[in-house]
Design an enzyme around this catalytic site. Structure first.
Site, PDB file in Angstrom:
ATOM      1  N   ASN A 120      25.325  40.419  31.949  1.00 12.75           N
ATOM      2  CA  ASN A 120      26.578  41.040  31.477  1.00 12.75           C
ATOM      3  C   ASN A 120      27.632  39.991  31.108  1.00 12.75           C
ATOM      4  O   ASN A 120      28.790  40.332  30.890  1.00 12.75           O
ATOM      5  CB  ASN A 120      27.139  42.003  32.540  1.00 12.75           C
TER       6      ASN A 120
ATOM      7  N   HIS B  88      28.588  37.406  33.047  1.00  8.32           N
ATOM      8  CA  HIS B  88      29.371  36.819  34.150  1.00  8.32           C
ATOM      9  C   HIS B  88      28.993  35.356  34.390  1.00  8.32           C
ATOM     10  O   HIS B  88      27.881  34.924  34.090  1.00  8.32           O
ATOM     11  CB  HIS B  88      29.283  37.662  35.432  1.00  8.32           C
TER      12      HIS B  88
ATOM     13  N   GLU C  94      32.938  39.014  37.074  1.00  8.31           N
ATOM     14  CA  GLU C  94      32.382  40.092  36.273  1.00  8.31           C
ATOM     15  C   GLU C  94      33.297  40.390  35.077  1.00  8.31           C
ATOM     16  O   GLU C  94      34.468  39.977  35.061  1.00  8.31           O
ATOM     17  CB  GLU C  94      32.254  41.356  37.146  1.00  8.31           C
TER      18      GLU C  94
ATOM     19  N   ASP D  70      29.612  30.685  44.859  1.00  3.02           N
ATOM     20  CA  ASP D  70      29.879  32.010  45.435  1.00  3.02           C
ATOM     21  C   ASP D  70      29.055  32.273  46.681  1.00  3.02           C
ATOM     22  O   ASP D  70      28.100  31.559  46.982  1.00  3.02           O
ATOM     23  CB  ASP D  70      29.628  33.105  44.380  1.00  3.02           C
TER      24      ASP D  70
END
Ligand code: F6R
Length: 255
Positions: free
Chosen positions: A136, A138, A143, A67
């Site tokens: 979380n 990811h 996400e 990313d």
């Protein structure tokens, strides 16, 4: 999933570096999928040590990072390009023309994402994908609620991710809202996956990923469908695992 529980963060990083070095020794032309973030800094340090000792060569390898932030050019101090140069590329023999990251400052980020996906396919897909884990759940910047079949695209970062990554920026409000990220479908095509999670802040996400239901609410849980996925945890990140004794019986000491 192969679950390896190592004593501490350093030991987990050493284990992950060893898996990458073994892969490169077996197949020097491996296409590596690389990650950034705090967890990877120690993994890359251990790879550099091996490289300097002559036991890990990247000369024939290719890499694609997961990313990049939208809006940050390669020379921006907080870009993942700069991170990769600082933590790995400037210290090993990976050829510059075979080290790829999405261009965060592309005029059309979605077109850049599609170009990047096509480049990964053209390279024959990822051979070994290195992943961190978001608190979380990811992976990459996929996400919660990401399509489990998604390809490389522009994603909006969750507020909790921007808060977690604010430590890398001068001011919290400087963290970009968008990123170009490989998709979950892209990651699942990798022939081998090595995910590293360390520290108590990852314990809940690690438990959901390994023992929870496969769900877009915890994107990493999709790795339960991957045929060749190794998860490397330190003891703190393994704290929430109901079947920890079982994993430790199979792989005593995380080996
Ligand atoms: C980074 C990435 C992210 C991180 C994750 C964990 O390229 O794709 O998924 O791996 O946010 O980050 P750290 O290691 O900083 O906790």
């Amino acid at each position: 999933m192969r679950i390896l529980v190592r004593t501490d963060a350093g030991d987990a990083a050493e284990c992950a570096a060893g898996l990458i070095a073994e892969r490169l020794a077996r197949d020097p032309k491996t296409v590596l999928g690389l990650a950034t973030g705090g967890t990877m800094e120690e993994v890359y340090r251990r790879l550099i040590v091996r490289h300097r000792a002559g036991t890990c060569r990247f000369a024939e390898a290719t890499s694609f990072n997961l990313d990049e932030y939208v809006g940050l050019g390669a020379e921006h101090p907080c870009s993942y390009w700069r991170y990769m140069r600082e933590h790995l590329f400037d210290h090993v023999d990976l050829a510059a023309e075979r080290a790829h990251l999405p261009r965060g400052d592309a005029a059309d980020p979605q077109a850049e994402a599609e170009r990047y996906e096509a480049a990964i396919v053209a390279a024959g897909d990822i051979g070994l994908q290195l992943l961190g884990l978001g608190p979380n759940g990811h992976i990459g910047f996929n996400e919660p609620s990401s399509s489990l079949a998604s390809l490389t695209r522009v994603k909006t970062l969750a507020r909790s991710t921007r808060e977690a990554n604010a430590r890398f920026f001068a001011r919290a409000e400087d963290v970009p809202r968008l990123a170009i990220t490989m998709g979950i479908g892209t990651i699942l095509r990798a022939r081998e996956v090595v995910l590293v999670a360390i520290g108590p802040g990852k314990a809940e996400a690690a438990a959901r990923m390994i023992e929870g239901a496969v769900s877009a609410s915890c994107p990493a849980s999709v790795l339960q469908f991957h045929r060749h996925c190794t998860v490397v945890l330190d003891r703190a990140a393994a704290e929430g695992l109901a079947l920890r004794d079982y994993y430790e019986d199979i792989h005593p000491g995380g080996c």
